[in-house]
Design a protein around this motif. Structure first.
Motif: not given
Ligand SMILES: Nc1ncnc2c1ncn2[C@@H]1O[C@H](COP(=O)(O)OP(=O)(O)O)[C@@H](O)[C@H]1O
Ligand SMILES: [Mg+2]
Lengths: 305, 383
Positions: A204, A207-208, A211, A213, A217, A221-222, A225-226, A304-305
């Motif tokens: 993941x 992948x970020x 994309x 990031x 970031x 973002x990953x 939160x996880x 959930x952000x």
């Protein structure tokens, strides 16, 4: 539950003694049966004493151990206790909060490094995190007393580089208490955090970054939160005992650094003022519950952000 | 939209990646024209994913260059490259809904108004109305399309697809192949599609590169590779081939004359990659015709006689196994347009084919043996 269901059905093979009806009944009662030892334990050693404590907090404040206590529903014990000891209350939350911030700053990178970057050193590092727990809490805190002592190497070093004045000290200051709290409860933060970072799928993160990031970031973002479940569990496991702690303030501080735990300790064991000790205990409990509740509500939406 | 970006072919120059003593990608050089659909085909473990990861920036090449247009991007961080990937495992973000998954790349580049674009992409992959679902609530095929939309929305110069259809069942895979082809021609972005499925590669791509043990064995249009493979590996990885050990004995006009196992064969010179010495004489199973009498072989054809050992009825075709006098088993496929009965195992038959349907490959050292029945799908499934 599904494992239980499985267990139950394994017994209900056709032709088994008792027949399907008994098997179904056993199936239904088995979960409760398994709950029984734990529930009995909790009832006997948690719920009943808690009730006892609640009753004690409403005893007549003028009674004493020698003259005996009467349950006079003295609700005034609560405001009186709060009025007398609100600074210690405030200090408990302040110190625990500061320690939590320090622990997060150290613990998150530590947990991340162990979970994602340590490779074959992973298990060894985990042992290092847990190893201090093999000695007593008290001994560890006493060791900190030596480390922070006025003629120890640390204070000497800090005086040499002028971070401390010539008579500056660490021991018997709020800093020492916060450091002690941070140190003593750090593993409770690191372990759950480690567990959730360990499960993080590294693909993941790739992948970020694929994309667009950047490293920051990707974290924001990953990764963050996880790792939220571990972070929430870890902060609670850290903050709750740290708020109620009294050993660190006792050994590394002075009465000026005393936290609410010290007051409760002395109410029960020194001053023998049971109603006040009980009232303070309940106040602390409800304050922590309130903080935890607000925190979980906020963290729940954050996820959930 | 993709045409706004500056023109650029992808060029890999002497790209090499070693893991310790193991060479995963070995001096790989190739060019992929802008806007084309390029397939990298190879068995599991041959270095396909490693190649893609080097192009995406997730792996540092040991040596070599990755050029996009005339810019060497080999040392750029992944998020600085105009390249996006559809991962083998999809790698959708489980904590974000489909909308946010697809919007991820745009948001990271600071684009605020993503609504319209996300909806356009979701309808391109036929997932309208799924915005608020989580990845775990979608089927494999739907997740695959989200992964595609999440990459395509960024209008990369190059889209890398790492066996994106590998996890889908046959019917869905067919459907997605059609959709991928449609989307590629619609958006005009260069697709580099990695697969171990030779049919998929031939069916979808303009150009196919067959990869083996970290190297490209052959590169070209699907028909060129299939009709005239360059190596025994390609001959058997892309479809099947019958390879007969033979020696070149001479020439007759434009034809090369060969002898193998006591039989004489001919092959046009321009279908031969070796013109002397020991060679493999190859022919595809579907180019062979079966007759029961040697006299029925038309003049000027190559022929091999033998005994039928196995007959498999496969619906559209029937596959025969023919054991030759020297013990080799040749495959023969015949279309079932006019199924002829009467052929049973044990029948003495002759297989014949037109010389221009054969090809000649150099026969290297002793260790080189053509494996007649290697099927890429089976190899993949076993690993
Ligand atoms: N990080 C790594 N460390 C060591 N070996 C690796 C690594 N990544 C891939 N390999 C090896 O490189 C070879 C090629 O792998 P890969 O590119 O994933 O193959 P493919 O995608 O074609 O199946 C495999 O043999 C694999 O074991
Ligand atoms: Mg792969």
């Amino acid at each position: 539950m599904s494992a239980l269901a499985h267990l139950g059905s394994a017994h209900s093979a056709p032709g088994a003694p008792g027949g399907p009806a008994t098997a179904r009944r056993r199936h239904r009662f088995l979960p409760y049966l398994l709950l029984l030892p734990g529930a009995a334990w909790l009832l006997l050693f948690f719920a009943l004493p808690l009730l006892q404590l609640a009753a004690a907090s409403l005893y007549d404040p003028n009674g004493s151990l020698s003259t005996g206590y009467a349950l006079t529903w003295a609700f005034g014990n609560y405001p009186a206790a709060l009025q007398a000891y609100w600074p210690q209350f405030g200090r408990s939350f302040l110190y625990a909060g500061l320690a939590l911030v320090l622990a997060l700053l150290m613990g998150y990178p530590l947990a991340y490094a162990i979970a994602c970057k340590a490779g074959r050193w992973k298990n060894l590092l985990l042992v290092c995190v847990v190893a201090p727990m093999f000695t007593s809490f008290l001994v560890r805190t006493l060791a900190w007393k030596t480390i922070l002592s006025d003629n120890g190497w640390l204070v000497g070093l800090l005086r040499d580089v002028h971070l401390l004045g010539p008579d500056g000290r660490l021991l018997a200051t709020p800093i020492a208490v916060v450091l002690g709290l941070t140190y003593n409860f750090l593993p409770f933060l690191v372990l759950p955090l480690y567990a959730s970072l360990e499960r993080l799928d590294q693909r993941l993160l790739e992948a970020a970054s694929d994309l667009y990031a950047s490293a920051w970031q990707t974290f924001r973002r990953v990764t963050l939160p996880l790792s939220m479940p571990g972070l929430i569990a870890g902060t609670l496991l850290f903050f709750i005992p740290a708020t109620g702690d009294y050993i660190n303030a006792e050994l590394l501080g002075t009465p000026k650094e005393y936290m609410i735990g010290n007051v409760i300790d002395s109410a029960f064991l020194v001053r023998l003022d049971y109603p006040q000790g009980a009232a303070l205990s309940f106040l602390l409990m409800s304050a922590i519950l309130a903080v935890v509740f607000v925190y979980l509500r906020r963290a729940g939406t954050e996820e959930v952000l | 939209m993709a045409r706004d970006t500056p023109a650029g072919d992808l060029r890999l120059a002497h790209l090499t990646k070693t893991f310790g003593a193991f060479t995963a990608v070995d001096d790989l050089s190739l060019t992929i024209a802008q806007g084309s659909f390029f397939a990298l085909l190879g068995a599991s473990g041959c270095g396909k994913t490693t190649t893609l990861r080097m192009i995406a920036g997730l792996e540092q090449p040991t040596s070599g260059q990755v050029l996009l247009g005339d810019r060497d991007i080999a040392r750029l961080r992944p998020y600085k490259r105009p390249v996006n990937t559809v991962f083998q495992s999809y790698a959708l973000f489980p904590h974000l809904d489909i909308f946010e998954n697809v919007a991820f790349g745009l948001r990271r580049r600071g684009i605020r108004k993503v609504d319209e674009e996300v909806r356009r992409m979701l309808s391109l992959v036929q997932l309208d109305g799924y915005e608020r679902r989580r990845p775990a609530q979608l089927s494999g095929g739907q997740q695959q399309r989200v992964a595609l939309a999440r990459a395509l929305i960024n209008h990369p110069q190059l889209l890398l697809l790492d066996e994106p259809l590998g996890a889908l069942d046959l019917k869905l895979r067919r459907q997605m192949q059609i959709e991928l082809k449609r989307i590629q021609s619609e958006v005009g972005i260069t697709f580099l599609h990695v697969t171990h499925d030779q049919e998929e590669a031939m069916w979808m791509a303009d150009t196919v590169a067959v990869m083996n043990a970290g190297r490209i064995e052959q590169l070209g249009a699907p028909t060129d590779i299939y009709e005239y493979p360059a190596t025994p590996f390609v001959a058997n990885f892309l479809g099947q081939s019958n390879l007969i050990e033979a020696e070149v004995t001479g020439q007759d006009g434009d034809d090369l004359l060969l002898t193998g196992h006591g039989s004489r064969f001919a092959t046009p010179r321009d279908r031969a990659r070796a013109h002397a010495g020991g060679v493999w004489l190859g022919v595809r199973p579907e180019k062979l015709h079966l007759v029961t009498e040697v006299g029925a072989v038309p003049a000027g054809r190559n022929a091999v006689s033998g005994v039928l050992t196995d007959i498999c009825y496969a619906g559209v075709s029937t596959e025969f196994l023919l054991r030759t006098s020297w013990g080799q088993e040749l495959s023969v496929f015949t279309a079932n347009s006019d199924p002829d009965a009467g052929l049973v195992p044990g029948t003495q038959v002759t297989a014949h084919w037109h010389p221009r349907h054969s090809f000649v490959l150099p026969r290297g050292g002793e260790n080189e043996t053509p494996s007649g029945d290697r099927e890429p799908e089976r190899i993949e499934a076993a690993t």
